[in-house]
Motif scaffolding. Structure first.
Motif, PDB file in Angstrom:
ATOM      1  N   THR A 146       0.845  -1.179   0.000  1.00  0.00           N
ATOM      2  CA  THR A 146       0.000   0.000   0.000  1.00  0.00           C
ATOM      3  C   THR A 146       0.885   1.235   0.000  1.00  0.00           C
ATOM      4  N   VAL A 147       0.284   2.381   0.257  1.00  0.00           N
ATOM      5  CA  VAL A 147       1.043   3.629   0.285  1.00  0.00           C
ATOM      6  C   VAL A 147       2.079   3.611   1.397  1.00  0.00           C
ATOM      7  N   ASN A 148       1.797   2.897   2.487  1.00  0.00           N
ATOM      8  CA  ASN A 148       2.728   2.950   3.624  1.00  0.00           C
ATOM      9  C   ASN A 148       3.107   1.590   4.191  1.00  0.00           C
ATOM     10  N   GLU A 149       2.885   0.517   3.442  1.00  0.00           N
ATOM     11  CA  GLU A 149       3.245  -0.795   3.996  1.00  0.00           C
ATOM     12  C   GLU A 149       3.422  -1.813   2.878  1.00  0.00           C
ATOM     13  N   THR A 150       4.376  -2.693   3.061  1.00  0.00           N
ATOM     14  CA  THR A 150       4.548  -3.836   2.171  1.00  0.00           C
ATOM     15  C   THR A 150       4.967  -5.033   3.011  1.00  0.00           C
ATOM     16  N   ARG A 151       4.593  -6.226   2.577  1.00  0.00           N
ATOM     17  CA  ARG A 151       4.922  -7.440   3.325  1.00  0.00           C
ATOM     18  C   ARG A 151       5.963  -8.249   2.569  1.00  0.00           C
ATOM     19  N   VAL A 152       6.988  -8.662   3.278  1.00  0.00           N
ATOM     20  CA  VAL A 152       8.043  -9.476   2.693  1.00  0.00           C
ATOM     21  C   VAL A 152       8.278 -10.667   3.611  1.00  0.00           C
ATOM     22  N   TYR A 153       8.427 -11.856   3.021  1.00  0.00           N
ATOM     23  CA  TYR A 153       8.620 -13.052   3.819  1.00  0.00           C
ATOM     24  C   TYR A 153      10.051 -13.567   3.644  1.00  0.00           C
ATOM     25  N   PRO A 154      10.768 -13.780   4.748  1.00  0.00           N
ATOM     26  CA  PRO A 154      12.145 -14.273   4.663  1.00  0.00           C
ATOM     27  C   PRO A 154      12.280 -15.538   3.821  1.00  0.00           C
ATOM     28  N   ARG A 155      11.302 -16.424   3.901  1.00  0.00           N
ATOM     29  CA  ARG A 155      11.365 -17.670   3.134  1.00  0.00           C
ATOM     30  C   ARG A 155      11.399 -17.399   1.636  1.00  0.00           C
ATOM     31  N   GLU A 156      10.597 -16.410   1.175  1.00  0.00           N
ATOM     32  CA  GLU A 156      10.553 -16.084  -0.243  1.00  0.00           C
ATOM     33  C   GLU A 156      11.883 -15.508  -0.718  1.00  0.00           C
ATOM     34  N   LEU A 157      12.477 -14.639   0.107  1.00  0.00           N
ATOM     35  CA  LEU A 157      13.778 -14.067  -0.236  1.00  0.00           C
ATOM     36  C   LEU A 157      14.834 -15.164  -0.319  1.00  0.00           C
TER      37      LEU A 157
END
Length: 225
Positions: A146-157
């Motif tokens: 969104t304008v002020n948040e993003t979700r990142v997962y360590p497993r995906e990285l």
């Protein structure tokens, strides 16, 4: 007055050839790209209109196809040319990172990330995957938020790093608001990503924040300590 009536040493193209591109102002550089103006305006005048409309060169590069086309004299052909120029700049910087070590080219890393993330309307999280010599192997956008948040997962990285045989990673995200201070969530995520990659013997070299015209290094802020 059309540019062809200007003194030779004041015409943008001739000025560039004589003195180099760095000697030109933003409107003059943009005028060379535009080539011609419209009725009542030279190319430089039209360039000034575009820069006022979109605020800066970065704002112009980030303009939507519709907003760009709303300016008199602009259309799909010019929009396509502008996007091609931007993509060539990205690829040129990416090639520089492929040839040399990212650690030896901090300015190139910052410029590359700035081109990737500046003026994006929502938060975007990207990763640069590097080999043992810290040459760029691949770039991936891992999340759009969104304008002020993003979700990142360590497993995906970690999964993507293993897929390209990366031994080091640089991550980055943007703050569309222009806020230059990493949030508590940003810092927590950085530690989670670092710890998760460490288990795979992959080193997280840095986390960059792109905010407005600034590209801020978490490592330089001491967040990795």
């Amino acid at each position: 007055m059309p540019i062809t009536d200007w003194p030779l040493d004041e015409r943008p193209r001739e000025k560039l050839l004589q003195r180099g591109a760095a000697a030109l102002s933003d409107p003059e550089l943009l005028a060379i790209f535009l080539r011609v103006g419209v009725t009542g305006m030279s190319a430089v005048d039209l360039a000034r209109v575009l820069l006022i409309r979109f605020g800066s060169l970065n704002g112009l590069f980030a303009a939507s196809r519709q907003d760009f086309g709303d300016v008199l004299g602009m259309g799909d052909a010019k929009y396509a040319q502008l996007q091609a120029v931007l993509e060539m700049a990205r690829r040129a910087l990416g090639e520089e990172l492929q040839r040399g070590s990212a650690l030896d080219s901090p300015t190139a890393v910052r410029n590359y990330l700035g081109l990737l993330l500046r003026n994006r309307p929502n938060e975007v999280f990207v990763a640069l995957f590097l080999d043992s010599g810290h040459h760029l192997l691949a770039t991936a956008e891992l999340s759009h938020g969104t304008v002020n948040e993003t979700r990142v997962y360590p497993r995906e990285l970690a999964k993507k790093a293993l897929a390209v045989n990366a031994t080091a990673v640089i991550v980055a995200h943007n703050h569309p608001s222009g806020r230059t201070t990493p949030s508590t969530a940003d810092i927590t995520l950085t530690h989670q990503l670092r710890d998760g990659l460490n288990l795979l013997e992959i080193k997280l070299l840095d986390h960059f924040l792109v905010a407005g015209h600034q590209v801020i290094s978490f490592a330089e802020l001491g967040i990795f300590s």
